[in-house]
Design a protein around this motif. Structure first.
Motif, PDB file in Angstrom:
ATOM      1  N   GLU A   1       0.598  -1.193  -0.268  1.00  0.00           N
ATOM      2  CA  GLU A   1      -0.101  -0.543  -0.373  1.00  0.00           C
ATOM      3  C   GLU A   1       0.724   1.474   0.383  1.00  0.00           C
ATOM      4  O   GLU A   1       0.164   1.950  -0.441  1.00  0.00           O
ATOM      5  CB  GLU A   1      -0.888   0.287   0.811  1.00  0.00           C
ATOM      6  CG  GLU A   1      -2.263   1.261   0.709  1.00  0.00           C
ATOM      7  CD  GLU A   1      -3.268   1.133   2.072  1.00  0.00           C
ATOM      8  OE1 GLU A   1      -3.874   1.876   2.475  1.00  0.00           O
ATOM      9  OE2 GLU A   1      -3.107  -0.142   3.132  1.00  0.00           O
ATOM     10  N   ALA A   2       2.136   1.058   0.877  1.00  0.00           N
ATOM     11  CA  ALA A   2       2.889   2.406   0.852  1.00  0.00           C
ATOM     12  C   ALA A   2       3.131   3.024  -0.326  1.00  0.00           C
ATOM     13  O   ALA A   2       3.671   3.784  -0.753  1.00  0.00           O
ATOM     14  CB  ALA A   2       3.929   2.083   1.898  1.00  0.00           C
ATOM     15  N   VAL A   3       3.667   2.230  -1.287  1.00  0.00           N
ATOM     16  CA  VAL A   3       4.162   1.786  -2.535  1.00  0.00           C
ATOM     17  C   VAL A   3       3.651   2.474  -3.312  1.00  0.00           C
ATOM     18  O   VAL A   3       3.248   3.559  -4.091  1.00  0.00           O
ATOM     19  CB  VAL A   3       4.683  -0.509  -2.865  1.00  0.00           C
ATOM     20  CG1 VAL A   3       5.167   0.513  -4.755  1.00  0.00           C
ATOM     21  CG2 VAL A   3       6.327  -0.280  -2.230  1.00  0.00           C
ATOM     22  N   ALA A   4       2.204   1.855  -3.582  1.00  0.00           N
ATOM     23  CA  ALA A   4       0.816   2.239  -4.560  1.00  0.00           C
ATOM     24  C   ALA A   4       1.039   3.248  -4.080  1.00  0.00           C
ATOM     25  O   ALA A   4       0.610   4.348  -4.935  1.00  0.00           O
ATOM     26  CB  ALA A   4      -0.154   1.039  -3.981  1.00  0.00           C
ATOM     27  N   ARG A   5       0.786   4.014  -2.678  1.00  0.00           N
ATOM     28  CA  ARG A   5       0.312   5.540  -2.210  1.00  0.00           C
ATOM     29  C   ARG A   5       2.010   6.421  -3.027  1.00  0.00           C
ATOM     30  O   ARG A   5       1.279   7.722  -3.839  1.00  0.00           O
ATOM     31  CB  ARG A   5       0.357   5.626  -0.949  1.00  0.00           C
ATOM     32  CG  ARG A   5       0.131   6.825  -0.638  1.00  0.00           C
ATOM     33  CD  ARG A   5      -0.527   7.550   0.950  1.00  0.00           C
ATOM     34  NE  ARG A   5      -0.561   8.997   1.558  1.00  0.00           N
ATOM     35  CZ  ARG A   5      -1.033   8.851   2.591  1.00  0.00           C
ATOM     36  NH1 ARG A   5      -1.181   8.354   3.107  1.00  0.00           N
ATOM     37  NH2 ARG A   5      -1.618   9.876   3.096  1.00  0.00           N
ATOM     38  N   MET A   6       2.636   6.058  -3.010  1.00  0.00           N
ATOM     39  CA  MET A   6       4.018   6.591  -3.616  1.00  0.00           C
ATOM     40  C   MET A   6       3.631   6.386  -4.327  1.00  0.00           C
ATOM     41  O   MET A   6       4.320   7.912  -5.575  1.00  0.00           O
ATOM     42  CB  MET A   6       5.380   6.357  -2.949  1.00  0.00           C
ATOM     43  CG  MET A   6       5.415   5.912  -1.510  1.00  0.00           C
ATOM     44  SD  MET A   6       7.087   4.932  -1.400  1.00  0.00           S
ATOM     45  CE  MET A   6       8.174   5.467  -2.244  1.00  0.00           C
ATOM     46  N   PHE A   7       3.030   6.019  -5.593  1.00  0.00           N
ATOM     47  CA  PHE A   7       3.228   5.736  -6.569  1.00  0.00           C
ATOM     48  C   PHE A   7       2.201   6.945  -7.852  1.00  0.00           C
ATOM     49  O   PHE A   7       2.292   7.916  -8.391  1.00  0.00           O
ATOM     50  CB  PHE A   7       2.750   4.583  -7.520  1.00  0.00           C
ATOM     51  CG  PHE A   7       2.556   4.426  -9.613  1.00  0.00           C
ATOM     52  CD1 PHE A   7       3.469   4.080 -10.675  1.00  0.00           C
ATOM     53  CD2 PHE A   7       0.696   4.332  -9.617  1.00  0.00           C
ATOM     54  CE1 PHE A   7       2.736   4.160 -11.522  1.00  0.00           C
ATOM     55  CE2 PHE A   7       0.990   4.198 -11.797  1.00  0.00           C
ATOM     56  CZ  PHE A   7       2.282   4.729 -12.232  1.00  0.00           C
TER      57      PHE A   7
ATOM     58  N   GLU B   1       0.577  12.406 -10.048  1.00  0.00           N
ATOM     59  CA  GLU B   1      -0.390  13.269 -10.386  1.00  0.00           C
ATOM     60  C   GLU B   1       0.702  14.383 -10.268  1.00  0.00           C
ATOM     61  O   GLU B   1       0.359  15.310 -10.047  1.00  0.00           O
ATOM     62  CB  GLU B   1      -0.942  13.658  -8.330  1.00  0.00           C
ATOM     63  CG  GLU B   1      -1.796  12.224  -8.475  1.00  0.00           C
ATOM     64  CD  GLU B   1      -3.404  12.644  -9.877  1.00  0.00           C
ATOM     65  OE1 GLU B   1      -3.728  14.130  -9.420  1.00  0.00           O
ATOM     66  OE2 GLU B   1      -3.896  11.663  -9.299  1.00  0.00           O
ATOM     67  N   ARG B   2       1.714  14.890  -9.184  1.00  0.00           N
ATOM     68  CA  ARG B   2       3.038  15.656  -9.281  1.00  0.00           C
ATOM     69  C   ARG B   2       3.907  15.531 -10.602  1.00  0.00           C
ATOM     70  O   ARG B   2       3.473  17.052 -10.972  1.00  0.00           O
ATOM     71  CB  ARG B   2       4.116  14.957  -8.136  1.00  0.00           C
ATOM     72  CG  ARG B   2       4.773  16.341  -8.398  1.00  0.00           C
ATOM     73  CD  ARG B   2       5.916  16.108  -7.096  1.00  0.00           C
ATOM     74  NE  ARG B   2       7.332  14.851  -7.225  1.00  0.00           N
ATOM     75  CZ  ARG B   2       6.642  13.853  -6.744  1.00  0.00           C
ATOM     76  NH1 ARG B   2       5.843  13.951  -6.324  1.00  0.00           N
ATOM     77  NH2 ARG B   2       7.195  13.074  -7.235  1.00  0.00           N
ATOM     78  N   LEU B   3       3.866  14.235 -11.380  1.00  0.00           N
ATOM     79  CA  LEU B   3       4.747  14.842 -12.782  1.00  0.00           C
ATOM     80  C   LEU B   3       3.708  14.870 -14.180  1.00  0.00           C
ATOM     81  O   LEU B   3       4.323  14.877 -14.543  1.00  0.00           O
ATOM     82  CB  LEU B   3       5.388  13.317 -12.552  1.00  0.00           C
ATOM     83  CG  LEU B   3       6.751  13.598 -11.039  1.00  0.00           C
ATOM     84  CD1 LEU B   3       7.780  11.605 -11.876  1.00  0.00           C
ATOM     85  CD2 LEU B   3       7.278  14.811 -11.502  1.00  0.00           C
TER      86      LEU B   3
ATOM     87  N   TYR C   1      -0.006  16.117 -19.309  1.00  0.00           N
ATOM     88  CA  TYR C   1      -1.895  15.946 -18.848  1.00  0.00           C
ATOM     89  C   TYR C   1      -1.800  17.348 -18.117  1.00  0.00           C
ATOM     90  O   TYR C   1      -2.582  16.781 -17.144  1.00  0.00           O
ATOM     91  CB  TYR C   1      -1.513  14.772 -18.044  1.00  0.00           C
ATOM     92  CG  TYR C   1      -0.791  13.250 -18.487  1.00  0.00           C
ATOM     93  CD1 TYR C   1      -2.257  13.021 -19.260  1.00  0.00           C
ATOM     94  CD2 TYR C   1      -0.233  12.758 -19.463  1.00  0.00           C
ATOM     95  CE1 TYR C   1      -2.234  11.596 -20.303  1.00  0.00           C
ATOM     96  CE2 TYR C   1       0.575  11.995 -20.269  1.00  0.00           C
ATOM     97  CZ  TYR C   1      -0.217  11.249 -20.600  1.00  0.00           C
ATOM     98  OH  TYR C   1      -0.331  10.259 -21.399  1.00  0.00           O
ATOM     99  N   VAL C   2      -2.475  18.090 -18.742  1.00  0.00           N
ATOM    100  CA  VAL C   2      -2.380  19.690 -18.293  1.00  0.00           C
ATOM    101  C   VAL C   2      -3.851  19.294 -17.440  1.00  0.00           C
ATOM    102  O   VAL C   2      -4.296  20.360 -16.577  1.00  0.00           O
ATOM    103  CB  VAL C   2      -3.020  20.782 -18.956  1.00  0.00           C
ATOM    104  CG1 VAL C   2      -1.203  21.054 -19.783  1.00  0.00           C
ATOM    105  CG2 VAL C   2      -3.475  20.432 -20.232  1.00  0.00           C
TER     106      VAL C   2
ATOM    107  N   ARG D   1      -6.823  15.893  -9.730  1.00  0.00           N
ATOM    108  CA  ARG D   1      -6.434  15.893  -9.148  1.00  0.00           C
ATOM    109  C   ARG D   1      -6.472  15.370  -7.355  1.00  0.00           C
ATOM    110  O   ARG D   1      -7.220  16.348  -7.490  1.00  0.00           O
ATOM    111  CB  ARG D   1      -4.978  17.037  -8.391  1.00  0.00           C
ATOM    112  CG  ARG D   1      -3.970  16.162  -7.763  1.00  0.00           C
ATOM    113  CD  ARG D   1      -2.516  16.983  -7.644  1.00  0.00           C
ATOM    114  NE  ARG D   1      -2.248  16.922  -9.074  1.00  0.00           N
ATOM    115  CZ  ARG D   1      -1.511  18.422 -10.317  1.00  0.00           C
ATOM    116  NH1 ARG D   1      -1.196  18.815  -9.015  1.00  0.00           N
ATOM    117  NH2 ARG D   1      -1.083  18.150 -10.712  1.00  0.00           N
ATOM    118  N   VAL D   2      -6.664  14.441  -7.073  1.00  0.00           N
ATOM    119  CA  VAL D   2      -7.194  14.022  -5.623  1.00  0.00           C
ATOM    120  C   VAL D   2      -6.334  13.471  -4.931  1.00  0.00           C
ATOM    121  O   VAL D   2      -5.186  12.571  -5.757  1.00  0.00           O
ATOM    122  CB  VAL D   2      -8.242  13.117  -5.179  1.00  0.00           C
ATOM    123  CG1 VAL D   2      -9.183  13.809  -6.155  1.00  0.00           C
ATOM    124  CG2 VAL D   2      -7.990  11.341  -5.991  1.00  0.00           C
TER     125      VAL D   2
END
Length: 429
Positions: A347-353, A358-360, A366-367, A373-374
């Motif tokens: 779950e930690a890896v999925a959240r980091m991904f 979203e950040r990149l 992807y404007v 974004r959530v």
């Protein structure tokens, strides 16, 4: 691998109401835990049967009486350890208690519990563990109504090697809590390490003890029935102390009630610290964390060393001292965690991904992502479950010791291409 598990979760029924929503997910969650030990060595070769209604992102499936009976016969027809898990309706009809199947009806809801017991008693499998999360599941092995068709009261026994873990008493409902059966949620916690002993081993008896303590007098009461002549390890978790370290106990403490003298050279912060003594002191700290050792006079090992006092074994430490002295520590197969990289939480890896994506995303054109974004907490549950399942699949492959990933997938009863199917839900982020 000489261990098989059949995991059944039935949500959808043709004639039985109400339909359920969590049983298929419970069976999949059990597979995730049982397929591998905590160090990701292969554990059980798992087969999953799911009964669920179609949805836009779920393919319909059914578990019929014939399907279930055939699958149980298959898993019992070999020589190793067999685990059968069922999540679904438990129904009393005509004086008998049944595990409901998709094609069951109010008169014959599915497979009778005592028919399951008879199959387990005649299994060629050396040991059989039945884990039943259904209403009335504790009725297995209990006397049925006299004169009912199929009643076979003379065979209501557990032959050697058969164990039952049931969610509820013979006339008691099993309940759901936060998307899992309450019983299954506790069993999963036990298997993940909550019921592990000092050596990291989780047995059926330890699972029951863990579950039983967590359910109060007003909750459903789990049932444990066993005619086991040995406690099989259902899953290996991170040990508090390795077997090699436990085998040192008789050398450090010649008798179980011996005391070991310390002095300031055992404390790393002292100028007179001795590297050999410091290493041994660190071992004593691990013993203490595992409740095997305690200071004889002080509240902490630090003060025992500074004051030149002694340490002694606790009653639990004396027990493992006895096992070490009798050469009863050590397995035929090594389940060591040493030398392995620690595997991150899926779950930690999925959240980091998710957060990195979203950040990149705007930097890659992807404007519109700014508008949708959530944060991770607001991602729809199905999407999160899919990402966690995919992360778990990738991590299991990366941290696997298997030489051939396709063989590893086959060992847990699935095609190697089934990563997305394993998620239980198909969704996109």
């Amino acid at each position: 691998m000489n261990r098989r598990a059949l995991l059944v979760g039935v949500d959808a029924y043709d004639q039985i109401r109400p339909e359920l929503t969590w049983c298929a997910g419970d069976a999949l969650a059990m597979r995730e835990v049982l397929a591998f030990h905590a160090n990701y060595d292969p554990n059980f070769a798992c087969r999953v049967l799911l009964g669920r209604r179609p949805a836009e992102d779920v393919v319909a499936s059914r578990v019929t009486y014939t399907d279930l009976r055939r699958a149980i016969k298959d898993i019992f027809a070999y020589e190793g350890l067999a685990v059968f898990y069922y999540a679904g309706h438990g129904i009393v009809a005509g004086g008998r208690t049944y595990l409901a199947t998709s094609d069951g009806n109010p008169r014959v809801p599915g497979l009778a519990l005592n028919d399951l017991l008879e199959m387990a008693n005649h299994a060629t499998a050396r040991d059989v563990l039945l884990i039943l999360d259904s209403c009335y599941s504790g009725a297995l092995g209990e006397t049925e109504a006299e004169g009912e068709a199929g009643s076979n009261t003379q065979n209501l026994y557990l032959r050697p090697g058969v164990t039952l873990l049931a969610a509820a008493r013979p006339r008691q409902h099993a309940v759901e809590l936060d998307g899992h059966g309450m019983f299954t949620r506790l069993v999963l916690g036990a298997l993940k390490g909550g019921a592990a002993d000092v050596r990291g081993r989780v047995s059926a008896a330890a699972i029951y003890s863990y579950v039983e303590q967590a359910l109060g007098p007003w909750d459903q009461r789990p049932i444990y029935k066993s005619n086991a002549t040995r406690l099989d390890t259902i899953r290996y978790c991170q040990p508090d102390v390795e077997d090699a370290e436990l085998r040192r106990l008789p050398r450090l403490f010649p008798t179980p009630d011996s005391c070991y003298p310390l002095d300031p050279s055992y404390e790393v912060t002292r100028p007179e610290a001795n590297p050999h003594h410091v290493a041994l002191f660190n071992l004593f700290k691990r013993y203490q964390i595992a409740r095997l050792l305690r200071p004889t006079r002080d509240t902490a090992l630090y003060f025992a060393a500074l004051r030149g006092h002694t340490v002694e074994l606790t009653p639990l430490g004396q027990f493992y001292h006895q096992l070490a002295q009798a050469d009863l520590l050590g397995e035929s197969r090594a389940f060591t965690f040493e030398g392995r990289s620690h595997m991150p939480d899926a779950e930690a890896v999925a959240r980091m991904f998710h957060e990195a994506y979203e950040r990149l995303a705007p930097a890659f054109g992807y404007v519109t992502r700014d508008e949708t974004r959530v944060p991770w907490e607001q991602v729809p549950e199905r999407n999160r479950r899919l990402m966690i399942a995919v992360a778990a699949e990738v991590l299991a492959e990366l941290f696997s010791t298997a030489e051939h990933p396709t063989q590893r997938a086959e060992q847990v009863g699935e095609p190697a291409t089934g990563a997305v199917e394993r998620a239980d839900e198909q969704a996109s982020d």
